[in-house]
Write a protein that holds these residues in place. Structure first.
Motif, mmCIF file in Angstrom:
data_model
loop_
_atom_site.group_PDB
_atom_site.id
_atom_site.type_symbol
_atom_site.label_atom_id
_atom_site.label_comp_id
_atom_site.label_asym_id
_atom_site.label_seq_id
_atom_site.Cartn_x
_atom_site.Cartn_y
_atom_site.Cartn_z
ATOM 1 N N ARG A 61 -8.912 15.586 11.466
ATOM 2 C CA ARG A 61 -10.145 15.667 10.680
ATOM 3 C C ARG A 61 -10.066 14.806 9.405
ATOM 4 N NH1 ARG A 61 -11.311 21.921 9.852
ATOM 5 N NH2 ARG A 61 -9.050 21.835 9.433
ATOM 6 N N ASN A 62 -8.908 14.853 8.739
ATOM 7 C CA ASN A 62 -8.795 14.102 7.472
ATOM 8 C C ASN A 62 -8.942 12.595 7.705
ATOM 9 O OD1 ASN A 62 -8.373 16.512 6.204
ATOM 10 N ND2 ASN A 62 -6.149 16.291 6.028
ATOM 11 N N ILE A 63 -8.219 12.061 8.687
ATOM 12 C CA ILE A 63 -8.252 10.612 8.901
ATOM 13 C C ILE A 63 -9.614 10.169 9.414
ATOM 14 C CG2 ILE A 63 -7.358 10.639 11.281
ATOM 15 C CD1 ILE A 63 -5.665 8.209 10.483
ATOM 16 N N ARG A 64 -10.267 11.003 10.243
ATOM 17 C CA ARG A 64 -11.608 10.638 10.727
ATOM 18 C C ARG A 64 -12.613 10.634 9.578
ATOM 19 N NH1 ARG A 64 -10.459 14.045 15.176
ATOM 20 N NH2 ARG A 64 -11.816 15.654 14.305
ATOM 21 N N THR A 65 -12.488 11.624 8.676
ATOM 22 C CA THR A 65 -13.383 11.669 7.512
ATOM 23 C C THR A 65 -13.186 10.426 6.637
ATOM 24 O OG1 THR A 65 -13.310 14.071 7.520
ATOM 25 C CG2 THR A 65 -14.073 13.012 5.509
ATOM 26 N N LEU A 66 -11.913 10.090 6.405
ATOM 27 C CA LEU A 66 -11.616 8.917 5.573
ATOM 28 C C LEU A 66 -12.134 7.634 6.215
ATOM 29 C CD1 LEU A 66 -10.283 8.179 2.923
ATOM 30 C CD2 LEU A 66 -8.113 7.922 4.128
ATOM 31 N N GLU A 67 -11.966 7.489 7.538
ATOM 32 C CA GLU A 67 -12.470 6.301 8.226
ATOM 33 C C GLU A 67 -13.994 6.245 8.200
ATOM 34 O OE1 GLU A 67 -8.974 5.388 11.535
ATOM 35 O OE2 GLU A 67 -10.746 6.554 12.091
ATOM 36 N N ALA A 68 -14.650 7.388 8.377
ATOM 37 C CA ALA A 68 -16.118 7.410 8.387
ATOM 38 C C ALA A 68 -16.692 7.075 7.012
ATOM 39 C CB ALA A 68 -16.616 8.780 8.838
ATOM 40 N N LEU A 69 -16.019 7.547 5.945
ATOM 41 C CA LEU A 69 -16.547 7.314 4.600
ATOM 42 C C LEU A 69 -16.272 5.901 4.106
ATOM 43 C CD1 LEU A 69 -15.585 10.691 2.887
ATOM 44 C CD2 LEU A 69 -17.861 9.943 3.549
ATOM 45 N N THR A 70 -15.152 5.316 4.501
ATOM 46 C CA THR A 70 -14.789 3.990 3.987
ATOM 47 C C THR A 70 -15.138 2.863 4.940
ATOM 48 O OG1 THR A 70 -12.555 4.197 4.895
ATOM 49 C CG2 THR A 70 -12.910 4.951 2.631
ATOM 50 N N GLY A 71 -15.324 3.142 6.245
ATOM 51 C CA GLY A 71 -15.583 2.082 7.222
ATOM 52 C C GLY A 71 -14.356 1.260 7.533
ATOM 53 N N ILE A 72 -13.162 1.792 7.288
ATOM 54 C CA ILE A 72 -11.894 1.099 7.506
ATOM 55 C C ILE A 72 -11.104 1.837 8.582
ATOM 56 C CG2 ILE A 72 -9.692 0.459 6.440
ATOM 57 C CD1 ILE A 72 -12.035 -1.251 5.571
ATOM 58 N N GLU A 73 -10.495 1.070 9.464
ATOM 59 C CA GLU A 73 -9.641 1.666 10.489
ATOM 60 C C GLU A 73 -8.256 1.904 9.899
ATOM 61 O OE1 GLU A 73 -7.907 0.757 14.994
ATOM 62 O OE2 GLU A 73 -9.088 -0.737 13.911
ATOM 63 N N ILE A 74 -7.812 3.163 9.980
ATOM 64 C CA ILE A 74 -6.513 3.552 9.424
ATOM 65 C C ILE A 74 -5.549 3.734 10.589
ATOM 66 C CG2 ILE A 74 -5.266 5.259 8.047
ATOM 67 C CD1 ILE A 74 -7.897 5.863 6.638
ATOM 68 N N ILE A 75 -4.512 2.899 10.634
ATOM 69 C CA ILE A 75 -3.562 2.888 11.744
ATOM 70 C C ILE A 75 -2.278 3.570 11.279
ATOM 71 C CG2 ILE A 75 -2.268 1.437 13.352
ATOM 72 C CD1 ILE A 75 -4.418 -0.729 12.893
ATOM 73 N N VAL A 76 -2.004 4.703 11.901
ATOM 74 C CA VAL A 76 -0.773 5.442 11.625
ATOM 75 C C VAL A 76 0.120 5.296 12.850
ATOM 76 C CG1 VAL A 76 0.239 7.652 10.998
ATOM 77 C CG2 VAL A 76 -2.049 7.052 10.177
ATOM 78 N N ASP A 77 1.184 4.494 12.726
ATOM 79 C CA ASP A 77 2.072 4.262 13.862
ATOM 80 C C ASP A 77 3.509 4.562 13.446
ATOM 81 O OD1 ASP A 77 2.582 2.194 12.179
ATOM 82 O OD2 ASP A 77 1.799 0.598 13.471
ATOM 83 N N ASP A 78 4.421 3.961 14.147
ATOM 84 C CA ASP A 78 5.843 4.233 13.888
ATOM 85 C C ASP A 78 6.411 3.423 12.735
ATOM 86 O OD1 ASP A 78 5.792 5.981 15.995
ATOM 87 O OD2 ASP A 78 6.439 4.478 17.479
ATOM 88 N N SER A 79 5.589 2.669 12.034
ATOM 89 C CA SER A 79 6.092 1.892 10.902
ATOM 90 C C SER A 79 6.647 2.842 9.854
ATOM 91 C CB SER A 79 4.979 1.048 10.281
ATOM 92 O OG SER A 79 4.442 0.171 11.243
ATOM 93 N N PRO A 80 7.881 2.636 9.416
ATOM 94 C CA PRO A 80 8.487 3.590 8.473
ATOM 95 C C PRO A 80 7.822 3.526 7.108
ATOM 96 C CG PRO A 80 9.920 1.705 8.792
ATOM 97 C CD PRO A 80 8.798 1.543 9.767
ATOM 98 N N GLU A 81 7.392 4.715 6.644
ATOM 99 C CA GLU A 81 6.855 4.884 5.297
ATOM 100 C C GLU A 81 5.733 3.886 4.996
ATOM 101 O OE1 GLU A 81 10.113 4.603 2.657
ATOM 102 O OE2 GLU A 81 11.084 6.438 3.325
#
Length: 513
Positions: free
Chosen positions: A224-244
């Motif tokens: 829910r948090n990441i979808r809300t953030l993407e909907a409000l900013t229009g930016i795709e947020i990619i959370v993958d295995d990249s460390p930190e």
């Protein structure tokens, strides 16, 4: 009775005394009034004589002035009459001179008509002799005059082409030497006086985290948090295995900056939920808008540009978050503004107008809406809308040749835009587009007859063309270089300029055994 009588006598005596006193008083008053009247008459007579004397003096003065005016007027009239007589005499002399010239002209016209008749007769005789001569030549040569003329024209055309190519080459070489010297001087002095910082941006931002545990809180329950953030900013947020690290992907750098700052505030605060995300994103967006306006104002103050419309100032601030071919748009526009002002000052033009046009030349790249117009034309329309002068609007619209240049500011802004964008390190292209441009250059050169090899060198800044010496002459190689340059200008898109070098080499090889 006696008393009454006495009283009556006393009353009569008193009345008589009163009457006598009144009579005496009246007599004295009459005497005084007569004296006063005589004095008044004497004074009146004196005043009358004085006024009469003054009137006579005034009359004499007016009479003198009037006689003087009449004398002056008579003198002016005499002078005017003399001038009129002189003009009449001059006019009569001029008329006599004109009549004399007219008589001479009539005589000359008569002589010319006679000579013209003689010339016409001789012309007819000459044409007749020329026809007879041409007929004799045709009989001797076995060719008609038209055929001989065609052969002569063909020979002269070939000779003229060769001579013209040589002359054009000499003129171009001379013009290139003088123009290059002056252009180098202006450009070098302009660049020498300008120092800028360069930034390279792309469509991806990386948000660093202290630990990977925060990723789960950013994603939230069921995302829910990441979808809300993407909907409000229009930016795709990619959370993958990249460390930190979390990747923020989007074409709009302003939105990416809003998402990055919002994430930073949320992670620092520790409260991450949809309601808090909405509040933080709204505050961050407001903060970014304020920073955009402040950036635009600061840029205008730094460059000394005044009277810019508030909406244009906001667009200038938005350039900070936009890049073009990897070059930061605000830094590019500041650089073009400084270059334009210095170049205009070197050329004796208005540096303030040039700086204004240089700063605003790319505002068509940062509009709130995205209409289907080239950015130069869109920028020109925005400048016209917000009250910029016609010379500035024309420089904005013509810096990519979408419209005709009507002022001297337009080529200056176009040249400075090319200087800022084409210098080494200013912009970067995708590798595929870069390689394709080099291939297109070589293919275009190979499409000409007589070309054996073509090499695009110096990152596409120079094209070297090898031709066959047996098929292509020196004059044709000069003509080929100009034709290739024309086709490149008309058919291709490229930064800066491309130098075309046509090489014609003849090798004679013999083997001694």
């Amino acid at each position: 009775m006696d008393i009454i009588l006495l009283i009556g006598v006393a009353s009569a005596a008193l009345a008589l005394g009163i009457i006598l006193s009144v009579f005496v008083m009246r007599k004295s008053l009459l005497g005084k009034s007569a004296n006063i009247l005589r004095e008044a008459e004497d004074k009146a007579e004196v005043i009358r004589k004085e006024k009469l004397l003054q009137a006579k003096e005034k009359f004499l003065q007016l009479k003198t002035e009037h006689e003087q005016q009449i004398s002056e007027r008579n003198q002016n009239m005499l002078q005017a009459e003399n001038r009129v007589k002189q003009k009449e005499q001059a006019l009569s002399k001029r008329m006599e001179e004109e009549q004399r010239k007219q008589r001479e002209l009539d005589i000359i016209r008569t002589n010319l008509s006679q000579q013209l008749e003689i010339v016409n007769k001789k012309q007819e005789e000459l044409e007749k002799a020329s026809r007879q001569h041409v007929e004799k030549l045709e009989a001797i040569a076995g060719l008609t005059a038209y055929e001989a003329k065609e052969q002569l024209v063909e020979v002269l055309r070939d000779e003229a082409k060769a001579d013209a190519a040589i002359i054009v080459n000499d003129i171009l070489e001379e013009a290139r030497m003088t123009a290059n010297q002056k252009a180098r001087k202006v450009v070098l002095e302009t660049i020498q006086r300008t120092a800028v910082e360069h930034a390279v941006e792309n469509s991806v931002s990386v948000f660093h985290l202290e630990s990977d545990e925060i990723k789960g809180r950013i994603i939230g329950r069921e995302g829910r948090n990441i979808r809300t953030l993407e909907a409000l900013t229009g930016i795709e947020i990619i959370v993958d295995d990249s460390p930190e690290a979390i990747i923020l992907s989007g074409f709009d750098p302003v939105r990416r900056e809003i998402a990055r700052l919002s994430l930073h505030k949320l992670v620092t605060d520790g409260r991450i939920h949809p309601a808090r995300i909405e509040e933080v994103v709204a505050k961050t967006r407001k903060q970014i808008e304020q920073e955009i306006i402040e950036t635009g104002k600061r840029t205008c103050i730094d460059l000394g540009i005044h009277g810019l419309h508030a909406e244009l100032i906001r667009m200038v601030g938005r350039m900070k978050y936009r890049s073009s071919y990897g070059q930061n748009l605000l830094q590019h526009s500041r650089e073009v503004a400084n270059l334009s002002a210095i170049m205009a000052a070197e050329l004796g033009l208005n540096p303030k107008a040039a700086k204004r046009a240089g700063l605003l030349h790319d505002i068509g790249k940062v509009p709130d809406e995205e209409p289907e117009l080239p950015h130069a034309l869109l920028g020109m329309k925005l400048a016209e809308k917000y009250g910029e002068k016609p010379d500035v609007c024309n420089a904005i619209g013509a810096h990519h040749d979408e419209i005709e240049m009507t002022t001297l500011l337009s080529p200056i802004v176009q040249a400075c835009d090319a200087i800022s964008g084409a210098r080494p390190g200013a912009r970067r292209e995708a590798t595929e587009a870069y390689i394709q441009r080099l291939k297109d250059l070589e293919s275009l050169a190979m499409s000409f007859n007589g070309v054996t090899k073509a090499f695009a060198i110096q990152a596409g800044r120079e094209l070297r063309v090898m031709v066959e010496s047996e098929r292509i002459t020196d004059a044709q190689s000069d003509e080929m270089s100009m034709q290739i340059a024309d086709r490149i200008m008309n058919e291709m898109t490229y930064p800066g300029q491309v130098k075309i070098t046509v090489i014609r080499e003849k090798r004679s090889v013999a083997v001694a055994k």
